[in-house]
Design an enzyme around this catalytic site. Structure first.
Site, short mmCIF file in Angstrom:
data_model
loop_
_atom_site.label_atom_id
_atom_site.label_comp_id
_atom_site.label_asym_id
_atom_site.label_seq_id
_atom_site.Cartn_x
_atom_site.Cartn_y
_atom_site.Cartn_z
CB SER A 175 -0.95 -0.03 1.20
OG SER A 175 -1.97 0.93 1.09
NE ARG A 245 -8.73 1.97 11.12
CZ ARG A 245 -7.73 1.27 10.60
NH1 ARG A 245 -7.04 1.79 9.60
NH2 ARG A 245 -7.43 0.07 11.04
CG ASP A 341 -6.16 -3.85 -3.62
OD1 ASP A 341 -6.95 -2.92 -3.40
OD2 ASP A 341 -4.94 -3.79 -3.36
CG HIS A 374 -5.62 -2.40 0.00
ND1 HIS A 374 -4.66 -2.36 -0.98
CD2 HIS A 374 -5.15 -1.64 1.03
CE1 HIS A 374 -3.66 -1.60 -0.58
NE2 HIS A 374 -3.92 -1.16 0.63
CG ASP A 375 -6.87 -4.58 5.29
OD1 ASP A 375 -6.00 -3.75 4.96
OD2 ASP A 375 -7.62 -4.42 6.28
#
Length: 404
Positions: A175, A245, A341, A374-375
């Site tokens: 990232s 967040r 992602d 993405h994680d």
């Protein structure tokens, strides 16, 4: 905020390492040390200002070999820090990359000497907006100069100099960490042997800038933000930071990951409340992510770091041609993406790999099939771990790094 938990002093008077087992400057593993850099000469920033002295908080793991050839720099993502491995001193949770890093793991601390630093502009011990402006004696706040990914890499290079390492074996990160990897390879190709950019891109997309702007506006709309001077008012914009967040966290997951994890299941109730409490599990999850995040992160740092990502555009720095960033480079690349992602889609990583190949660079590219979004680079993905390990093992042989 810049917690001092686990912090140890690290002045320039410390003796340099002399070989395996002799580098007590970095022992014990995982203890945050503070390097004071740019003391005699301030470091120039892309914004036109200079900064110095600079404090960079870092941890190390493993042992530097006698040739000082086995060092790997781990670059963290937006909300990460130097605690890549071991217990985090603030949250009490395991390090953020323990699935990949450690003894016998893909990035093997028995073989490599790992360095992970909190970025310039961060809030876990490195110089940033939560620190003190030496010119005024006040907390920097939004008076802190705007920094870029390139500035972060310049500070990391000063840290590597400080540690007496001329050339890194590899720079690895996902990232925003992957942006730093690409910047290292473009700006300082002679100072690294290999690069592993993961789930990243050579520039931030308009969609990603838009998501960041929503988060920044949430923070700045919080009445407790006080134009960035909240520390002087004895307050913190926790509500705005929590919303930022929550918004960002949605982008880290795929639709399938959210569906599999939560679906439309209700949270601790048998029926809808017909109100605005967290009826659904996914709502409760996001609220939890927001509320716990504010305990470990500084709101102004969030503004600065997201802005640094927005400004990142490697091609623009090389005449608009991405391939020019890698022309003549001897760095060996392993570019990795994840199929689900949508924050940094595979097309972005493929463009990086093609740009490197266009100038006859040494590059391999892999897209990993996963529904975790993405994680995925932070999670237990066995195929991902095997690819990283296989690449590092292969290039380590070419770099002359012996197996333990």
């Amino acid at each position: 905020m810049a917690p001092d938990a686990g912090r140890a002093p690290d002045g320039p008077e410390d003796p340099p390492p002399e070989g395996p087992g002799q580098n007590d400057r970095w022992a014990p593993d995982g203890v945050t040390r503070i390097a004071c850099l740019a003391v005699d000469k301030p470091m120039p920033l892309d914004c036109g200002r200079s900064l110095g002295p600079i404090e960079i908080a870092y941890t190390t793991f493993g042992r530097l070999n006698a040739a000082r050839s086995n060092a790997i720099l781990i670059c963290h993502a937006l909300t990460g820090d130097q605690h890549v491995l071991g217990t985090h001193p603030v949250t009490g949770k395991p390090g953020w990359w323990e699935n990949l890093v450690g003894p016998g793991r893909a990035i093997d601390t028995n073989r490599y000497f790992l360095i992970c630093s909190n970025i310039l502009g961060g809030c876990m011990g490195s110089t940033g907006p939560a620190g003190i402006d030496p010119a005024t004696g006040r907390i920097w706040g939004t008076g802190f100069p705007v920094v870029t990914i390139a500035d972060m890499v310049r500070a990391q290079a000063l840290l590597i100099d400080h540690l007496g390492i001329e050339r890194l074996f590899a720079v690895v990160g996902g990232s925003m960490g992957g942006m730093q990897v690409l910047q290292w390879a473009a700006s300082l190709p002679d100072r690294l042997f290999a690069a592993v950019p993961i789930a990243t891109a050579a520039r931030h997309s308009a969609q990603n800038i838009a998501f960041h702007e929503v988060g920044r506006q949430a923070i700045m709309a919080d009445p407790d933000w006080h134009h960035g001077r909240y520390a002087e008012h004895g307050s913190r914009p926790v509500k705005g930071l929590a919303v930022a967040r929550m918004t960002a966290h949605i982008t880290y997951l795929s639709e399938m990951a959210l569906h599999n994890k939560f679906g439309r299941r209700l949270q601790d109730r048998g029926a809808r409340s017909y109100g605005f409490d967290a009826d659904f599990q996914v709502e409760s999850y996001l609220r939890h992510q927001g509320s716990t995040f504010v305990d470990r992160f500084d709101a102004n740092s969030y503004l600065y770091i997201t802005r640094a990502m927005d400004y990142f555009d490697l091609a623009a720095d090389h005449g608009g041609v991405l391939a020019h960033a890698f022309r003549g480079s001897r760095v060996r690349f392993c570019v990795i993406s994840f199929s689900s992602d949508w924050l940094f889609p595979t097309a972005e990583s493929r463009a990086v790999a093609r740009a490197i190949a266009a100038v006859a660079g040494n590059v391999s590219f892999t897209e990993i099939e996963t529904d975790r979004g993405h994680d995925a680079f932070l999670l237990d993905e066995p195929v991902f771990a095997r690819i990283v390990k296989g690449f590092l093992d292969g290039v380590a042989g070419h770099a002359g790094i012996d197996r333990t």
